[in-house]
Write an enzyme that holds these catalytic residues in place. Structure first.
Site, PDB file in Angstrom:
ATOM      1  N   THR A 168       0.698  -1.294   0.017  1.00 50.19           N
ATOM      2  CA  THR A 168      -0.112  -0.016   0.067  1.00 50.19           C
ATOM      3  C   THR A 168       0.788   1.351  -0.033  1.00 50.19           C
ATOM      4  O   THR A 168       1.910   1.105  -0.084  1.00 50.19           O
ATOM      5  CB  THR A 168      -0.827   0.144   1.257  1.00 50.19           C
ATOM      6  OG1 THR A 168       0.118   0.178   2.488  1.00 50.19           O
ATOM      7  CG2 THR A 168      -1.399  -1.224   1.554  1.00 50.19           C
ATOM      8  N   ASP A 199      -6.841  -5.025   4.630  1.00 51.17           N
ATOM      9  CA  ASP A 199      -6.624  -4.392   5.953  1.00 51.17           C
ATOM     10  C   ASP A 199      -6.536  -3.037   6.019  1.00 51.17           C
ATOM     11  O   ASP A 199      -6.651  -2.529   6.851  1.00 51.17           O
ATOM     12  CB  ASP A 199      -5.369  -5.021   6.341  1.00 51.17           C
ATOM     13  CG  ASP A 199      -4.130  -4.706   5.566  1.00 51.17           C
ATOM     14  OD1 ASP A 199      -4.484  -5.069   4.165  1.00 51.17           O
ATOM     15  OD2 ASP A 199      -3.292  -3.805   5.673  1.00 51.17           O
ATOM     16  N   GLY A 222      -2.015  -8.421   3.376  1.00 52.11           N
ATOM     17  CA  GLY A 222      -3.157  -7.818   3.977  1.00 52.11           C
ATOM     18  C   GLY A 222      -4.087  -8.829   4.831  1.00 52.11           C
ATOM     19  O   GLY A 222      -4.257  -8.473   6.107  1.00 52.11           O
TER      20      GLY A 222
END
Length: 309
Positions: A168, A199, A222
């Site tokens: 991310t 997540d 995640g």
């Protein structure tokens, strides 16, 4: 308090051709956020601005540059949190929005909820005057090629190889008043099922901030991050374990990877301005600015410093 902003551009297998993009993008992100802090702005404004820079950059898995789901679409997640009163907002499975992080902030500030999903989040965006982009506008050439390679490997029955980083982007900041904020945004991982939620949209997993302790943004696998409530676990290691930002970050990451067999990364700022940077993945792009020094790196053990105006 001396203002600091710290960002990450995703953890994972960062292929060599993408490294220059990561260095450039994270440093531009830091400068955008630090300019706000330098002018007396809030930590919340700074982390939002920093993440927006990376959402606009094809070099990152967020906004334009997000990986694609199995239908070849971009579905994004984002979250933001402020440490003063634990206010938080998040969105998940949103489409055709240039800056999901700004939409997450609007959820925090203009609704009684923490998380809005899918069509509901997009409807809320329209109500707030956020222009919806033309379908497919956020699909980058790199993301399209990555999905094609993934499907080719699936169809031939060959071993599916990781085509690159799947992390991310995120930012944490502390402003001159000692206020903390954290923000995280992602496109998920390549070849994910339609409707998969990450997540990043879960407070305590991808994002957490508490002015009494610190602020964290995470990246990596995640599902493991979500199971481990990684951001909150780092915060609690600082609070109850009396760990420094660096020790809490690295020890918690190692514990998660040992238990769940997947890797992750995180950036942390303590309430006193201590910096924590860690990752159990092959690499993680990161950068931070404090006073006239810009710090950055990607590989394990790498820590470059340059003087800036």
């Amino acid at each position: 308090m001396e203002p600091i902003i710290l960002v990450h551009g995703g953890a994972g297998n960062i292929v060599s051709s993408r490294i220059p993009l990561k260095f450039d993008g994270t440093q531009r992100s830091v400068e955008a956020g630090y300019k706000i802090l330098q002018n007396g702005g809030s930590a919340l404004d700074a982390v939002e601005a920093a993440v927006r820079v990376m959402e606009d950059d094809e070099g990152f898995n967020a906004g334009y540059g997000s990986v694609l789901n199995l239908d070849g679409e971009v579905e994004m997640d984002a979250s933001v949190m402020v440490g003063a009163d634990l206010s938080a907002g998040a969105v998940t499975v949103v489409k055709d929005i240039a800056h999901p992080i700004s939409l997450a902030r609007l959820v925090m500030e203009r609704t009684p909820h923490v998380l809005l999903a899918g069509d509901g989040a997009n409807r809320f965006a329209k109500e707030q005057g956020i222009v919806r982009l033309a379908e497919g506008s956020l699909v980058s050439p790199y993301a399209r090629l990555t999905l094609e390679e993934f499907k080719k490997q699936q169809s031939t029955g060959t071993e599916i190889k990781n085509p690159g980083e799947v992390g991310t982007v995120g930012a944490v900041a502390i402003d001159k008043n000692g206020k903390l904020a954290a923000a995280t945004s992602t496109g998920g991982y390549f070849g994910k099922m339609v409707g998969r939620s990450s997540d990043t949209s879960l407070i305590g997993c991808g994002t957490y901030a508490d002015d009494n302790i610190g602020a964290v943004s995470t990246t990596g696998h995640g599902e493991s991050i979500a199971k481990y409530c990684l951001a909150h676990a780092i915060i609690k290691a600082m609070e109850y374990g009396h760990k420094s930002a660096s020790d809490a970050t690295n020890e918690t990451l190692n514990q998660m990877t040992l238990k769940l067999k997947h890797t992750a990364g995180a950036i942390t700022l303590s309430k006193t301005g201590e910096v924590g940077i860690g990752f159990t993945s092959e690499g993680m792009s990161w950068a931070y600015r404090k006073k006239s020094e810009l710090h950055y790196g990607i590989e394990k053990g790498q820590h470059e410093i340059k003087q800036v105006l």
